[in-house]
Design a protein around this motif. Structure first.
Motif, PDB file in Angstrom:
ATOM      1  N   PHE A 195     -38.316  28.947  14.095  1.00  0.00           N
ATOM      2  CA  PHE A 195     -38.209  27.612  13.514  1.00  0.00           C
ATOM      3  C   PHE A 195     -38.220  27.683  11.991  1.00  0.00           C
ATOM      4  N   THR A 196     -38.960  28.650  11.452  1.00  0.00           N
ATOM      5  CA  THR A 196     -38.996  28.838   9.996  1.00  0.00           C
ATOM      6  C   THR A 196     -37.603  29.060   9.429  1.00  0.00           C
ATOM      7  N   GLU A 197     -36.741  29.738  10.188  1.00  0.00           N
ATOM      8  CA  GLU A 197     -35.384  30.019   9.718  1.00  0.00           C
ATOM      9  C   GLU A 197     -34.422  28.878  10.022  1.00  0.00           C
ATOM     10  N   ILE A 198     -34.790  28.011  10.954  1.00  0.00           N
ATOM     11  CA  ILE A 198     -33.952  26.862  11.306  1.00  0.00           C
ATOM     12  C   ILE A 198     -34.158  25.704  10.333  1.00  0.00           C
ATOM     13  N   MET A 199     -35.386  25.525   9.859  1.00  0.00           N
ATOM     14  CA  MET A 199     -35.717  24.355   9.039  1.00  0.00           C
ATOM     15  C   MET A 199     -34.823  24.186   7.807  1.00  0.00           C
ATOM     16  N   PRO A 200     -34.511  25.251   7.041  1.00  0.00           N
ATOM     17  CA  PRO A 200     -33.617  25.052   5.887  1.00  0.00           C
ATOM     18  C   PRO A 200     -32.255  24.481   6.283  1.00  0.00           C
ATOM     19  N   ALA A 201     -31.733  24.884   7.444  1.00  0.00           N
ATOM     20  CA  ALA A 201     -30.452  24.340   7.917  1.00  0.00           C
ATOM     21  C   ALA A 201     -30.594  22.864   8.257  1.00  0.00           C
ATOM     22  N   ALA A 202     -31.743  22.474   8.829  1.00  0.00           N
ATOM     23  CA  ALA A 202     -31.977  21.067   9.151  1.00  0.00           C
ATOM     24  C   ALA A 202     -32.073  20.229   7.872  1.00  0.00           C
ATOM     25  N   ILE A 203     -32.729  20.767   6.861  1.00  0.00           N
ATOM     26  CA  ILE A 203     -32.842  20.057   5.577  1.00  0.00           C
ATOM     27  C   ILE A 203     -31.457  19.896   4.950  1.00  0.00           C
ATOM     28  N   THR A 204     -30.658  20.955   4.984  1.00  0.00           N
ATOM     29  CA  THR A 204     -29.292  20.886   4.440  1.00  0.00           C
ATOM     30  C   THR A 204     -28.472  19.830   5.163  1.00  0.00           C
ATOM     31  N   LEU A 205     -28.591  19.799   6.496  1.00  0.00           N
ATOM     32  CA  LEU A 205     -27.848  18.810   7.280  1.00  0.00           C
ATOM     33  C   LEU A 205     -28.276  17.391   6.896  1.00  0.00           C
ATOM     34  N   ALA A 206     -29.570  17.177   6.742  1.00  0.00           N
ATOM     35  CA  ALA A 206     -30.055  15.845   6.354  1.00  0.00           C
ATOM     36  C   ALA A 206     -29.490  15.429   5.006  1.00  0.00           C
ATOM     37  N   MET A 207     -29.429  16.354   4.066  1.00  0.00           N
ATOM     38  CA  MET A 207     -28.875  16.040   2.752  1.00  0.00           C
ATOM     39  C   MET A 207     -27.377  15.773   2.838  1.00  0.00           C
ATOM     40  N   MET A 208     -26.659  16.513   3.682  1.00  0.00           N
ATOM     41  CA  MET A 208     -25.222  16.276   3.858  1.00  0.00           C
ATOM     42  C   MET A 208     -24.967  14.871   4.399  1.00  0.00           C
ATOM     43  N   LEU A 209     -25.878  14.415   5.258  1.00  0.00           N
ATOM     44  CA  LEU A 209     -25.740  13.080   5.842  1.00  0.00           C
ATOM     45  C   LEU A 209     -26.320  11.984   4.946  1.00  0.00           C
ATOM     46  N   ARG A 210     -26.976  12.415   3.833  1.00  0.00           N
ATOM     47  CA  ARG A 210     -27.693  11.491   2.939  1.00  0.00           C
ATOM     48  C   ARG A 210     -28.855  10.820   3.665  1.00  0.00           C
ATOM     49  N   HIS A 211     -29.457  11.553   4.575  1.00  0.00           N
ATOM     50  CA  HIS A 211     -30.680  11.110   5.252  1.00  0.00           C
ATOM     51  C   HIS A 211     -31.866  11.576   4.395  1.00  0.00           C
ATOM     52  N   ARG A 212     -32.135  10.839   3.342  1.00  0.00           N
ATOM     53  CA  ARG A 212     -33.139  11.268   2.369  1.00  0.00           C
ATOM     54  C   ARG A 212     -34.555  11.216   2.935  1.00  0.00           C
ATOM     55  N   THR A 213     -34.840  10.221   3.766  1.00  0.00           N
ATOM     56  CA  THR A 213     -36.172  10.129   4.368  1.00  0.00           C
ATOM     57  C   THR A 213     -36.405  11.287   5.324  1.00  0.00           C
ATOM     58  N   MET A 214     -35.401  11.604   6.116  1.00  0.00           N
ATOM     59  CA  MET A 214     -35.498  12.738   7.031  1.00  0.00           C
ATOM     60  C   MET A 214     -35.642  14.045   6.253  1.00  0.00           C
ATOM     61  N   ALA A 215     -34.867  14.208   5.205  1.00  0.00           N
ATOM     62  CA  ALA A 215     -34.937  15.428   4.400  1.00  0.00           C
ATOM     63  C   ALA A 215     -36.329  15.588   3.787  1.00  0.00           C
ATOM     64  N   ALA A 216     -36.897  14.491   3.298  1.00  0.00           N
ATOM     65  CA  ALA A 216     -38.229  14.555   2.692  1.00  0.00           C
ATOM     66  C   ALA A 216     -39.276  14.953   3.735  1.00  0.00           C
ATOM     67  N   TRP A 217     -39.175  14.376   4.933  1.00  0.00           N
ATOM     68  CA  TRP A 217     -40.118  14.728   6.008  1.00  0.00           C
ATOM     69  C   TRP A 217     -39.963  16.197   6.391  1.00  0.00           C
ATOM     70  N   LEU A 218     -38.734  16.666   6.529  1.00  0.00           N
ATOM     71  CA  LEU A 218     -38.494  18.062   6.889  1.00  0.00           C
ATOM     72  C   LEU A 218     -39.059  19.010   5.826  1.00  0.00           C
ATOM     73  N   ARG A 219     -38.854  18.683   4.570  1.00  0.00           N
ATOM     74  CA  ARG A 219     -39.383  19.536   3.497  1.00  0.00           C
ATOM     75  C   ARG A 219     -40.907  19.592   3.553  1.00  0.00           C
ATOM     76  N   THR A 220     -41.534  18.445   3.781  1.00  0.00           N
ATOM     77  CA  THR A 220     -42.991  18.403   3.842  1.00  0.00           C
ATOM     78  C   THR A 220     -43.505  19.188   5.040  1.00  0.00           C
ATOM     79  N   GLU A 221     -42.859  19.028   6.196  1.00  0.00           N
ATOM     80  CA  GLU A 221     -43.275  19.776   7.372  1.00  0.00           C
ATOM     81  C   GLU A 221     -43.088  21.280   7.155  1.00  0.00           C
ATOM     82  N   PHE A 222     -42.058  21.640   6.431  1.00  0.00           N
ATOM     83  CA  PHE A 222     -41.793  23.062   6.188  1.00  0.00           C
ATOM     84  C   PHE A 222     -42.836  23.669   5.253  1.00  0.00           C
ATOM     85  N   ALA A 223     -43.139  22.969   4.165  1.00  0.00           N
ATOM     86  CA  ALA A 223     -44.037  23.510   3.143  1.00  0.00           C
ATOM     87  C   ALA A 223     -45.502  23.181   3.410  1.00  0.00           C
TER      88      ALA A 223
END
Length: 221
Positions: free
Chosen positions: A19-47
């Motif tokens: 999952f550690t290696e999957i999370m950066p791809a999920a964050i990138t996808l959220a940013m591509m979709l302009r899902h800023r709230t999702m991207a912020a949550w993913l970054r927080t869960e990752f770090a």
């Protein structure tokens, strides 16, 4: 090449893909979709969550067992009664996915991770049980794995809703129409609440158990 949403969904179901290696791809996808709230949550869960930050409910009151450090035997069960166990043997977990997965890989099945009490909490528990030994809470590997599976399930549910909308993108990009169509899915709470209810029914793997040499020397490559 598979569309980014489909590729992410496949990776989330793959037990050999950390999952550690999957999370950066999920964050990138959220940013591509302009899902800023999702991207912020993913970054927080990752770090991980900072001290004093309100944690989501799936990170609260994780149960454990109070243990004491014995000079002869190492960590052994502490002499606590049921009331003291209920009062003190639980904690909130703010560590990020990277640290959580590392804990799961470093623990054998059936074992756990010792988490130290704060100095104030340690003094309180010591006074309650009349014991001056070093104390900690042991949280089982199973609880760490379940927390990771819950977060991974939330990301999986997000990808499934994107696929259902046919918002899959081509050549790692999305049209304005696709972004607009998927805008209402920029809502991580919607997905982690569903994951809390549905996680056991979803095709999301547990963290695999590492072998002896991997626990000692780390993952190759």
């Amino acid at each position: 090449m598979a569309a980014p949403v489909n590729h992410l969904e496949e990776r989330l179901r793959d037990a050999d893909d950390p999952f550690t290696e999957i999370m950066p791809a999920a964050i990138t996808l959220a940013m591509m979709l302009r899902h800023r709230t999702m991207a912020a949550w993913l970054r927080t869960e990752f770090a991980g969550y900072g001290e004093g930050v309100q944690l989501p409910p799936y990170r609260l009151d994780i149960p454990g067992h109070i243990v004491a450090k014995s000079p002869q035997y190492g960590w052994i069960p502490a002499p606590v009664d049921e009331t003291q166990q209920r009062e003190f043997a639980h904690l909130d977990i703010n560590s990020g996915v990277k640290e959580l997965e590392k804990i799961c890989l470093s623990c054998k099945k059936g074992s756990g991770n010792q988490v130290a009490f704060s100095p104030e909490q340690l003094a309180l528990v010591q006074s309650q049980i009349n014991l001056k030994a070093q104390l900690a809470i042991t949280v089982s590997r199973e609880h760490y794995c379940r927390l990771l599976r819950m977060i991974r399930s939330a990301v999986y549910l997000w990808t499934m809703d994107l696929i259902e909308l046919d918002a899959c993108g081509e050549h790692n990009s999305f049209t304005e129409a696709e972004r607009a169509q998927a805008a209402h899915l920029d809502d991580p709470e919607r997905f982690w609440r569903r994951a809390m209810d549905e996680e056991d029914k979803l095709p999301i793997p547990d963290v695999r158990a590492a072998g002896f040499f991997e626990r000692v020397f780390g993952r190759a490559g």
